[in-house]
Design an enzyme around this catalytic site. Structure first.
Site, PDB file in Angstrom:
ATOM      1  N   CYS A 142      41.256 -32.470 -52.166  1.00  0.00           N
ATOM      2  CA  CYS A 142      41.417 -33.136 -52.922  1.00  0.00           C
ATOM      3  C   CYS A 142      40.237 -33.367 -54.751  1.00  0.00           C
ATOM      4  O   CYS A 142      39.325 -33.770 -53.848  1.00  0.00           O
ATOM      5  CB  CYS A 142      41.854 -34.830 -53.562  1.00  0.00           C
ATOM      6  SG  CYS A 142      42.191 -35.758 -54.512  1.00  0.00           S
ATOM      7  N   CYS A 150      61.590 -38.063 -60.740  1.00  0.00           N
ATOM      8  CA  CYS A 150      60.432 -36.372 -61.016  1.00  0.00           C
ATOM      9  C   CYS A 150      61.144 -35.898 -60.833  1.00  0.00           C
ATOM     10  O   CYS A 150      61.495 -34.437 -62.077  1.00  0.00           O
ATOM     11  CB  CYS A 150      59.829 -36.435 -59.583  1.00  0.00           C
ATOM     12  SG  CYS A 150      58.016 -37.513 -59.311  1.00  0.00           S
ATOM     13  N   ASP A 184      43.733 -52.996 -51.464  1.00  0.00           N
ATOM     14  CA  ASP A 184      42.991 -51.095 -51.166  1.00  0.00           C
ATOM     15  C   ASP A 184      41.850 -50.974 -50.116  1.00  0.00           C
ATOM     16  O   ASP A 184      41.500 -50.585 -49.996  1.00  0.00           O
ATOM     17  CB  ASP A 184      42.592 -50.481 -52.255  1.00  0.00           C
ATOM     18  CG  ASP A 184      42.718 -49.573 -51.913  1.00  0.00           C
ATOM     19  OD1 ASP A 184      42.830 -48.869 -50.440  1.00  0.00           O
ATOM     20  OD2 ASP A 184      41.408 -48.959 -52.231  1.00  0.00           O
ATOM     21  N   CYS A 208      39.452 -38.592 -59.878  1.00  0.00           N
ATOM     22  CA  CYS A 208      39.944 -37.297 -60.842  1.00  0.00           C
ATOM     23  C   CYS A 208      41.584 -37.804 -61.412  1.00  0.00           C
ATOM     24  O   CYS A 208      42.038 -38.621 -60.491  1.00  0.00           O
ATOM     25  CB  CYS A 208      40.186 -36.340 -60.167  1.00  0.00           C
ATOM     26  SG  CYS A 208      41.056 -35.049 -61.015  1.00  0.00           S
ATOM     27  N   CYS A 244      52.109 -31.846 -62.635  1.00  0.00           N
ATOM     28  CA  CYS A 244      50.971 -32.492 -61.584  1.00  0.00           C
ATOM     29  C   CYS A 244      50.745 -31.472 -60.189  1.00  0.00           C
ATOM     30  O   CYS A 244      49.386 -31.188 -60.804  1.00  0.00           O
ATOM     31  CB  CYS A 244      51.648 -33.565 -60.912  1.00  0.00           C
ATOM     32  SG  CYS A 244      52.821 -33.949 -59.462  1.00  0.00           S
ATOM     33  N   CYS A 280      46.835 -29.460 -60.855  1.00  0.00           N
ATOM     34  CA  CYS A 280      45.832 -29.514 -59.838  1.00  0.00           C
ATOM     35  C   CYS A 280      45.185 -28.777 -59.889  1.00  0.00           C
ATOM     36  O   CYS A 280      44.901 -27.018 -59.274  1.00  0.00           O
ATOM     37  CB  CYS A 280      46.179 -30.031 -58.518  1.00  0.00           C
ATOM     38  SG  CYS A 280      45.612 -30.642 -57.282  1.00  0.00           S
ATOM     39  N   CYS A 337      46.270 -35.145 -62.141  1.00  0.00           N
ATOM     40  CA  CYS A 337      48.015 -35.501 -61.780  1.00  0.00           C
ATOM     41  C   CYS A 337      49.055 -36.417 -62.426  1.00  0.00           C
ATOM     42  O   CYS A 337      49.865 -36.797 -62.077  1.00  0.00           O
ATOM     43  CB  CYS A 337      48.156 -35.584 -60.661  1.00  0.00           C
ATOM     44  SG  CYS A 337      47.161 -36.517 -59.684  1.00  0.00           S
TER      45      CYS A 337
END
Length: 320
Positions: free
Chosen positions: A223, A197, A143, A250, A203, A207, A253
């Site tokens: 977000c 999915c 990342d 957060c 999700c 939100c 989701c």
């Protein structure tokens, strides 16, 4: 006899299947719960999607997303001579969550900063790669560089990109860090798996800030994770009462995703939260001092938002 043994090893290591199995076995021995291989090539299908996403301004103030466009799409721009992308998953799902406070922190930030922990594992992993094939060229990512980690993980079969834009694994859910190793080895490549999915929109529907413009399209500027970590300005008042008490990141989701019923607690001691953090109540959060922040979050990813940023988030939520 010695020459024969050397030739035997060299022949063994030119067998892509056996070499790939050895590498996967080592990755799992080092604590990675999933590992997959992809051919290092341009992500042709992502170019238009990324350009449109940036043009719409869905990246907010994350200007770094606009840079190194070609490098994001093509690993050959990041390591000349690269042949394979090794994608790895590292579990961070905690055994317990906060219970003394209404304020919440994303689960990935409970313990020590994952960048350092995973890079230590990758150091051992790449040392092993070089033992297998001396002179191996590699480059490691956690990342921290322009590489589309979720797309590569999906391409290698570790899971699929869910409607919340996170990678979901059928057996293990989505509470995972992703890492990549670019190598100049030819490996036996894994193929992508299908999207599981289905018709589920949990999700998208859950939100708190309606950050999804549609399935598989996240407007990051709306977000909660973006607002509490990346955003340097004040949080827009139109989001008053909508941040669901998240002061850093957060998980909504992910919490509502049916596939996360398969999540199991991690075994990484460094990811366990300090007792002082778990015992924090609302009053203590509101009265948090700079010294306390530095002590509680020493070596934590929460330091990224700095004391000033975390206080801004707490004060914004306390006015709800």
């Amino acid at each position: 006899m010695a020459d024969f043994r050397i030739r035997e090893i060299q022949v063994f290591l030119t067998d892509k299947k056996q070499l790939s199995e050895l590498i996967k076995s080592k990755a799992k021995a080092l604590g990675f719960e999933g590992v997959g291989f992809s051919r290092a090539e341009k992500l042709e299908g992502e170019e238009d999607h990324l350009k449109t996403w940036l043009d719409l301004g869905y990246h907010g103030q994350m200007d770094y997303m606009e840079k190194h466009f070609e490098k994001r799409l093509d690993p050959r721009e990041l390591l000349p001579g690269v042949k394979s992308v090794i994608s790895l998953m590292y579990n961070y799902y905690p055994e317990t969550t906060f219970n003394n406070s209404s304020f919440k922190i994303a689960r990935y930030a409970y313990g020590k900063d994952y960048h350092r922990i995973i890079k230590k594992r990758l150091k051992a992993f790449t040392f092993y790669l070089n033992e297998l094939v001396q002179g191996t060229k590699f480059r490691v990512f956690v990342d921290s560089a322009p590489i589309m980690e979720r797309q590569w993980a999906a391409k290698s079969g570790l899971g699929w990109l869910g409607k919340n834009t996170l990678m979901i694994n059928k057996e293990k859910g989505s509470y995972f860090f992703l890492a990549e190793v670019l190598v100049d080895m030819d490996l036996e490549y894994d193929g992508p798996i299908r999207d599981h999915c289905g018709s589920c929109t949990a999700c998208l529907d859950s939100c708190p800030t309606d950050a999804f413009e549609g399935p598989y399209v996240l407007n990051a500027s709306k977000c909660i994770s973006y607002m509490t970590i990346e955003l340097k300005d004040e949080i827009d008042n139109r989001f008053k009462g909508k941040l669901d008490k998240w002061i850093f990141g957060c998980d909504v989701c992910q919490e509502v995703c049916p596939w996360n019923r398969f999540s199991s607690p991690h075994e990484e001691e460094s990811f366990n939260p300090p007792k002082e953090l778990m015992d924090m109540n609302d009053r203590q959060w509101l009265e948090l001092t700079d010294d306390q922040f530095n002590r509680i979050f020493k070596g934590s990813a929460v330091k990224r938002t700095k004391f000033k940023g975390l206080k801004r988030n707490i004060e914004f939520l306390s006015e709800d």
